[in-house]
Design an enzyme around this catalytic site. Sequence first.
Site, PDB file in Angstrom:
ATOM      1  N   ARG A  81      -1.772  -5.937  17.307  1.00  0.00           N
ATOM      2  CA  ARG A  81      -2.867  -5.399  16.491  1.00  0.00           C
ATOM      3  C   ARG A  81      -4.192  -6.135  16.703  1.00  0.00           C
ATOM      4  O   ARG A  81      -4.208  -7.362  16.784  1.00  0.00           O
ATOM      5  CB  ARG A  81      -2.497  -5.432  14.997  1.00  0.00           C
ATOM      6  CG  ARG A  81      -1.389  -4.466  14.640  1.00  0.00           C
ATOM      7  CD  ARG A  81      -1.025  -4.596  13.178  1.00  0.00           C
ATOM      8  NE  ARG A  81      -1.690  -3.648  12.315  1.00  0.00           N
ATOM      9  CZ  ARG A  81      -2.290  -3.955  11.173  1.00  0.00           C
ATOM     10  NH1 ARG A  81      -2.375  -5.217  10.792  1.00  0.00           N
ATOM     11  NH2 ARG A  81      -2.828  -3.034  10.412  1.00  0.00           N
ATOM     12  N   ARG A 141     -18.277  -8.752  10.087  1.00  0.00           N
ATOM     13  CA  ARG A 141     -16.838  -8.478  10.216  1.00  0.00           C
ATOM     14  C   ARG A 141     -16.569  -7.286  11.118  1.00  0.00           C
ATOM     15  O   ARG A 141     -15.567  -7.253  11.826  1.00  0.00           O
ATOM     16  CB  ARG A 141     -16.248  -8.216   8.824  1.00  0.00           C
ATOM     17  CG  ARG A 141     -14.796  -7.804   8.905  1.00  0.00           C
ATOM     18  CD  ARG A 141     -14.107  -7.777   7.576  1.00  0.00           C
ATOM     19  NE  ARG A 141     -12.935  -6.907   7.617  1.00  0.00           N
ATOM     20  CZ  ARG A 141     -12.212  -6.566   6.569  1.00  0.00           C
ATOM     21  NH1 ARG A 141     -12.534  -7.047   5.371  1.00  0.00           N
ATOM     22  NH2 ARG A 141     -11.175  -5.766   6.685  1.00  0.00           N
ATOM     23  N   GLU A 164      -4.475   4.209   1.034  1.00  0.00           N
ATOM     24  CA  GLU A 164      -4.919   2.945   0.441  1.00  0.00           C
ATOM     25  C   GLU A 164      -6.335   3.050  -0.116  1.00  0.00           C
ATOM     26  O   GLU A 164      -6.601   2.565  -1.209  1.00  0.00           O
ATOM     27  CB  GLU A 164      -4.853   1.829   1.490  1.00  0.00           C
ATOM     28  CG  GLU A 164      -5.422   0.504   0.973  1.00  0.00           C
ATOM     29  CD  GLU A 164      -5.355  -0.622   1.996  1.00  0.00           C
ATOM     30  OE1 GLU A 164      -4.810  -0.393   3.102  1.00  0.00           O
ATOM     31  OE2 GLU A 164      -5.832  -1.728   1.691  1.00  0.00           O
ATOM     32  N   LYS A 184      -7.271  -0.169  14.701  1.00  0.00           N
ATOM     33  CA  LYS A 184      -7.540   0.746  13.580  1.00  0.00           C
ATOM     34  C   LYS A 184      -8.691   1.683  13.954  1.00  0.00           C
ATOM     35  O   LYS A 184      -9.597   1.283  14.685  1.00  0.00           O
ATOM     36  CB  LYS A 184      -7.918  -0.043  12.316  1.00  0.00           C
ATOM     37  CG  LYS A 184      -6.753  -0.805  11.715  1.00  0.00           C
ATOM     38  CD  LYS A 184      -7.130  -1.417  10.356  1.00  0.00           C
ATOM     39  CE  LYS A 184      -5.936  -2.186   9.783  1.00  0.00           C
ATOM     40  NZ  LYS A 184      -6.184  -2.739   8.436  1.00  0.00           N
ATOM     41  N   GLU A 207      -5.521 -12.470   8.727  1.00  0.00           N
ATOM     42  CA  GLU A 207      -5.290 -12.581   7.283  1.00  0.00           C
ATOM     43  C   GLU A 207      -4.118 -13.497   6.946  1.00  0.00           C
ATOM     44  O   GLU A 207      -3.264 -13.168   6.137  1.00  0.00           O
ATOM     45  CB  GLU A 207      -5.069 -11.186   6.671  1.00  0.00           C
ATOM     46  CG  GLU A 207      -6.284 -10.292   6.812  1.00  0.00           C
ATOM     47  CD  GLU A 207      -6.116  -8.918   6.167  1.00  0.00           C
ATOM     48  OE1 GLU A 207      -7.121  -8.371   5.714  1.00  0.00           O
ATOM     49  OE2 GLU A 207      -4.981  -8.409   6.134  1.00  0.00           O
ATOM     50  N   GLU A 239      -4.606   3.207  15.493  1.00  0.00           N
ATOM     51  CA  GLU A 239      -3.791   3.069  14.292  1.00  0.00           C
ATOM     52  C   GLU A 239      -4.502   3.820  13.176  1.00  0.00           C
ATOM     53  O   GLU A 239      -5.628   3.489  12.804  1.00  0.00           O
ATOM     54  CB  GLU A 239      -3.628   1.593  13.915  1.00  0.00           C
ATOM     55  CG  GLU A 239      -2.848   1.378  12.623  1.00  0.00           C
ATOM     56  CD  GLU A 239      -2.651  -0.108  12.274  1.00  0.00           C
ATOM     57  OE1 GLU A 239      -2.402  -0.909  13.198  1.00  0.00           O
ATOM     58  OE2 GLU A 239      -2.760  -0.456  11.088  1.00  0.00           O
ATOM     59  N   LYS A 260       1.264  -8.460  14.080  1.00  0.00           N
ATOM     60  CA  LYS A 260      -0.008  -8.818  13.437  1.00  0.00           C
ATOM     61  C   LYS A 260      -0.101 -10.334  13.534  1.00  0.00           C
ATOM     62  O   LYS A 260       0.636 -11.064  12.860  1.00  0.00           O
ATOM     63  CB  LYS A 260       0.002  -8.360  11.978  1.00  0.00           C
ATOM     64  CG  LYS A 260      -1.218  -8.782  11.164  1.00  0.00           C
ATOM     65  CD  LYS A 260      -1.166  -8.239   9.729  1.00  0.00           C
ATOM     66  CE  LYS A 260      -2.407  -8.655   8.948  1.00  0.00           C
ATOM     67  NZ  LYS A 260      -2.403  -8.128   7.568  1.00  0.00           N
ATOM     68  N   TRP A 313     -15.079 -10.458   1.719  1.00  0.00           N
ATOM     69  CA  TRP A 313     -14.092  -9.776   0.875  1.00  0.00           C
ATOM     70  C   TRP A 313     -14.745  -9.208  -0.388  1.00  0.00           C
ATOM     71  O   TRP A 313     -14.061  -8.789  -1.308  1.00  0.00           O
ATOM     72  CB  TRP A 313     -12.950 -10.729   0.498  1.00  0.00           C
ATOM     73  CG  TRP A 313     -11.970 -10.951   1.621  1.00  0.00           C
ATOM     74  CD1 TRP A 313     -11.958 -10.319   2.831  1.00  0.00           C
ATOM     75  CD2 TRP A 313     -10.865 -11.865   1.655  1.00  0.00           C
ATOM     76  NE1 TRP A 313     -10.933 -10.793   3.618  1.00  0.00           N
ATOM     77  CE2 TRP A 313     -10.236 -11.736   2.919  1.00  0.00           C
ATOM     78  CE3 TRP A 313     -10.335 -12.781   0.733  1.00  0.00           C
ATOM     79  CZ2 TRP A 313      -9.120 -12.487   3.289  1.00  0.00           C
ATOM     80  CZ3 TRP A 313      -9.213 -13.525   1.098  1.00  0.00           C
ATOM     81  CH2 TRP A 313      -8.618 -13.372   2.364  1.00  0.00           C
ATOM     82  N   ARG A 356       0.821  -1.218   0.000  1.00  0.00           N
ATOM     83  CA  ARG A 356       0.000   0.000   0.000  1.00  0.00           C
ATOM     84  C   ARG A 356       0.856   1.269   0.000  1.00  0.00           C
ATOM     85  O   ARG A 356       0.471   2.283   0.560  1.00  0.00           O
ATOM     86  CB  ARG A 356      -0.964   0.034   1.180  1.00  0.00           C
ATOM     87  CG  ARG A 356      -1.794  -1.213   1.362  1.00  0.00           C
ATOM     88  CD  ARG A 356      -2.583  -1.559   0.139  1.00  0.00           C
ATOM     89  NE  ARG A 356      -3.310  -2.834   0.321  1.00  0.00           N
ATOM     90  CZ  ARG A 356      -3.975  -3.437  -0.639  1.00  0.00           C
ATOM     91  NH1 ARG A 356      -3.966  -2.942  -1.870  1.00  0.00           N
ATOM     92  NH2 ARG A 356      -4.608  -4.558  -0.417  1.00  0.00           N
ATOM     93  N   ASP A 411     -11.903  -1.225   7.909  1.00  0.00           N
ATOM     94  CA  ASP A 411     -10.537  -1.139   7.393  1.00  0.00           C
ATOM     95  C   ASP A 411     -10.232   0.169   6.684  1.00  0.00           C
ATOM     96  O   ASP A 411     -10.176   0.194   5.457  1.00  0.00           O
ATOM     97  CB  ASP A 411     -10.277  -2.314   6.452  1.00  0.00           C
ATOM     98  CG  ASP A 411      -8.790  -2.441   6.100  1.00  0.00           C
ATOM     99  OD1 ASP A 411      -7.972  -1.754   6.729  1.00  0.00           O
ATOM    100  OD2 ASP A 411      -8.468  -3.238   5.205  1.00  0.00           O
TER     101      ASP A 411
END
Lengths: 689, 689
Positions: free
Chosen positions: A299, A310, A367, A334, A266, A361, A262, A530, A138, A339
């Site tokens: 994180r 989610r 991004e 975050k 993912e 964060e 992290k 996603w 990113r 996201d």
Amino acid sequence: MKNIYCSIILIFLTLCLYAEDGHQLWLRNSNPKPVNVVCSKTSTSLTIAKQELQNSWMGETGASVSLVIKADKAIRGDGFRIGKNAIQANTESGILYGVYELLRRQQTGEAIQEEICNPSYDRRILNHWDNLDGSIERGYAGQSIFWRKGSDVFTVTEADKKLWQEYARANASIGINGSVLNNVNASQLMLTSDYLQRVKAIADVLRPYGIKTYLSVRFSSPAQIGGLKTSDPLNPEVAQWWKDKAKEIYNLIPDFGGFLVKANSEGQPGPQDFGRTHADGANMLADALNPFGGIVMWRAFVYSASDEDRAKQAYLEFMPFDGQFRDNVIIQVKNGPVDFQPREPFSPLFGAMKKTTVMPELQITQEYLGHSIHLAFLAPMWEEFLQSDTYQNGAGSTVARCTDGSIFPQKYSAIAGVANIGLDANWCGHHFAQANWYAFGRLAWNSSIRSEQIADEWIKLTFSRTSENRDELALDWNLNFLSPVKQMMLESREAIVDFMMPLGLHHIFSANGHYGPGPWWAPKGMRKDWTPPYYHQADTLGIGFDRTSSGSNGVGQYQEPLRSTLSNVSTCPEAYLLWFHHLPWDYKMKSGRTLWDELCVHYDGGVQQVRRFQKVWDQAERFVDRDRFVDVQEKLRDQSLNALEWKDGCMLYFQKFSRKPFPYNLERPMYNMDYLIEKDTKRVGEYHH
Amino acid sequence: MKNIYCSIILIFLTLCLYAEDGHQLWLRNSNPKPVNVVCSKTSTSLTIAKQELQNSWMGETGASVSLVIKADKAIRGDGFRIGKNAIQANTESGILYGVYELLRRQQTGEAIQEEICNPSYDRRILNHWDNLDGSIERGYAGQSIFWRKGSDVFTVTEADKKLWQEYARANASIGINGSVLNNVNASQLMLTSDYLQRVKAIADVLRPYGIKTYLSVRFSSPAQIGGLKTSDPLNPEVAQWWKDKAKEIYNLIPDFGGFLVKANSEGQPGPQDFGRTHADGANMLADALNPFGGIVMWRAFVYSASDEDRAKQAYLEFMPFDGQFRDNVIIQVKNGPVDFQPREPFSPLFGAMKKTTVMPELQITQEYLGHSIHLAFLAPMWEEFLQSDTYQNGAGSTVARCTDGSIFPQKYSAIAGVANIGLDANWCGHHFAQANWYAFGRLAWNSSIRSEQIADEWIKLTFSRTSENRDELALDWNLNFLSPVKQMMLESREAIVDFMMPLGLHHIFSANGHYGPGPWWAPKGMRKDWTPPYYHQADTLGIGFDRTSSGSNGVGQYQEPLRSTLSNVSTCPEAYLLWFHHLPWDYKMKSGRTLWDELCVHYDGGVQQVRRFQKVWDQAERFVDRDRFVDVQEKLRDQSLNALEWKDGCMLYFQKFSRKPFPYNLERPMYNMDYLIEKDTKRVGEYHH
């Protein structure tokens, strides 16, 4: 003969025109006046402080400035006391920050009276998502300034050091005091000795500027590079391996900051791979670092392909462990629950974890806000976030106050921003993206500073006003450059929200790089969470994600009275409407329009807004050097076209469900949806971070 | 159970909805009323006439209509006398045209009183640029309706005949009476017996509708297919070969129309290859055809890579031979002196050749007006052309009068249009392109008819009004569909001029297919007169092609007082300004703006205009069937985007020379020029026709 003279003059003028590549950021030496700096101590940091004063002094000619390090309880951490001709601090860093503050005020014309400036957060950290091969996840401003491909990376050149020093100086000038040097999707190689040698070299350059070095670590490192059979955090050999590794690092870098992790997110390894919890994993690392004063930033960006909304998952995952983390563990959350979208409500974890240190964060790199192509000033987004009231300790429990130590007892306070920095001459890809680096530093230092002030400062510091030696010219500059450009910056993020995903829509990006529109994107077999349709939930009846109690009950994670405010469709702010509610197309908005019409008006408004930005910038031409003017002008054109793709793509796609015409007073689409889908499909890209 | 009923109803409704593909053109049978047709003679043509009346009669119920063939000097050629219930003519074709006229007036509500309708031109001909392999040069509506690849072409199917009949009927309904079946860039194979057999089959279908068949011939045919050593027109064997060939053709097709010839033009063979003149070549062919009543249409579109202004060359080439052509030779001259640009002044050959028959060649297919993507109604362009005053026989010597026999003695009069017809279901690619086929026919029949009337007729005939059985609905339709859509059509060509090449600019197309902008296109070594900079002549001082006496003196080819009007920059119409003058960027226009600003205002205005068209069409949605509505809507989007590319590309390119800002009240560019150039360069395309 006359022609020859003309040619000579022309060549001369051309040579005189400084090729302005933006590398100087907001640090532009004007013609300094003489100054006498008095300081009883000496150190590398103090020498820097002195030099900065001498190179940029714009105060009283021949003034005497004293730099005094003296313990003072009114001054916290690396804060400082500033006066017209004096700076006092507890630490050398404090002196340095005071110097930059003084010089900034001189240059921007802000008043200087004696006052104490304390930081909002102790740790003000950049996260670099830099991979060891030099690429940046990113990243839209070239390759990494720290890493590069091949074994060449193990040689530290003078050019490396010069660049790192410029980087450190820029950070120090806005109060940033920590850098995580590598991607959170970490390589196990990060902790091998060759790479650690380079980390030491970087740390040595950063240290005099008050910047601590941190590393992202891969949780499976003990097995992958330590020769152990497991990386189970409760295995004593594993714990010992991390202790030894910590010791090795601190031998090289005595002021090393700590680890960023992290884990179980993912596809990254983590304690759950061994049946352990996030607390088990984080605490084990915290114990390894504790003897040296290091911290663990763990994180909370964790979600799985479950049926659970989610947006709820980080909260569900971490709340059960509140109070179980060591005091040198910080949960890094975050800003929003999904996201880094152009607009999200704050994550419900803020203020909810009352016995655990939590740090925000933010994402400086764009991004989801147009990469380094769009002009997007992010301070208003961060201000909106930091000033959001969580109500977790009654009214006024803003996110800022829930994380800076004002409300909850916590050993550390910290804030992180994912950097937008690369090898591009102008560091950030877009000249205006520098303003986001600047804004992050300023807000990390003082979370109550207003976006408008940040923009004002940044413009004054970044765009030379050397020609305005006369009041008349200064007036012209203020009226016709500063004012419209500042206004443009302040409106820029909302314009993006409007043309991308207004009214609470989120995550409807193209699968390809999170740049263009992709509300339609949902290949067979793809994880539902996603794909954009998971988020917008458009159907013939309406649009939006129902997170009330009749839906996922995401609102249940927020504290009252906010929970009820958001739950109730008539009190939920319209900016978050479709984040929390699924509503019929003809739902009546506060404007009197239907939801469908309102959606169209926002999409169209965003496009028109970018076109206005283009006019603002074009009219600013005479105030800006040619290079930066053209760079920004061309990027605004690209943004304008992308805005159109967003508007047309989303409006045409949603129209398939709403089956209503676009309000006839609005400009019609210029793209056909099939074209945009085909254009999007032709590219192959990874989808998520 | 309820659901099943719903489904059944839905399926039923779906089946009922006619899939409207536009194939019916302007010939839509409504519910006819009974009518009694009285005609003493019988023939295939008269049977058609009767059937048309019976299938579409909307006059008095049960009326009796008489069709009378009777010699009448007041009626010329295939003209007719029309009354409410009677049609009289000299020929069967005249009866047919009278029937279509009567039915059209019934459907459009135009008054019907007894009057004589005579045609402006005797020969009203479509030129099909169809290649024998089925492709069509500058065709944007699919493959040829006459030819196809492979030996299959030699089989005439029932489907072929049905399509040709529909084609013939459409032509007859608007008075077209001739078809050149193949491309002017002709294949020698056209004249071989297999292909001539197919021509006979086509001619047999076309004949009852009053349509003569013509062929384009390749001048080198005697050598290429005749076994001769030369094709020299003065060689007796060559002349004999053509005589024999003519005889062979007339044996098959007794009413064959004649030949169309593109000679010594863009690489085509011609008499100059043998040191002979255009007159030598044309006359030799004319002599071969004369015994059978055939004609030769010899194209004046001839230019070479000389230093001479291309716009002057056709005149220079042909004027010396005025008076030397046989009376069955017609010189076919494109409307403008260059090549079917969105706007050109008329070719100076019109009216200048006083002892030679000259016919106009118009281009119905939109080679330079957005292919089958743009909505471009061309009648205003042709009206402008036909009504241009040449002053060649004093004031009032319009192009129309100079070519239709009003002024100069001529045995034949003719007009040609390059067809826009292909195998696409809707024939023309764009539903609105049908209006250009229609308009050509109407203007060829009556050159003084106004564009507005043509548009009015075409809309009424083309878009069904079956729902308006009540006055109220008719009013709504007239006010909210007919009126705005007609206005859009009438403005559509000028919008294209504005966003492509306003103020007399011309031929600044991309090398790739004459669709997008390419003012920059000039590869090294390319023939200068095939590159846009040859035509726009932009430099730092100004823009435009100087065709005054200080330049190429192209104005010298026009008759006084027009010559002086055009020469004088203050009297030259601004629409032709840069066609005739090279002017400084700050030249003051009649609006008070500088030339540069005016240029920008036109480019921008064209884009805004297309956006308005989109609104007009979207608001017309409720009046149009879904299929045609969506087709046109999507094409308007493409046009809108292309207009933007034109505006941005040209404005940014010319700005490199003018070095002036775009007026700040105008929308800024959304494209960067480099992007457009790259996009253009990526394609490989041929350049000219």
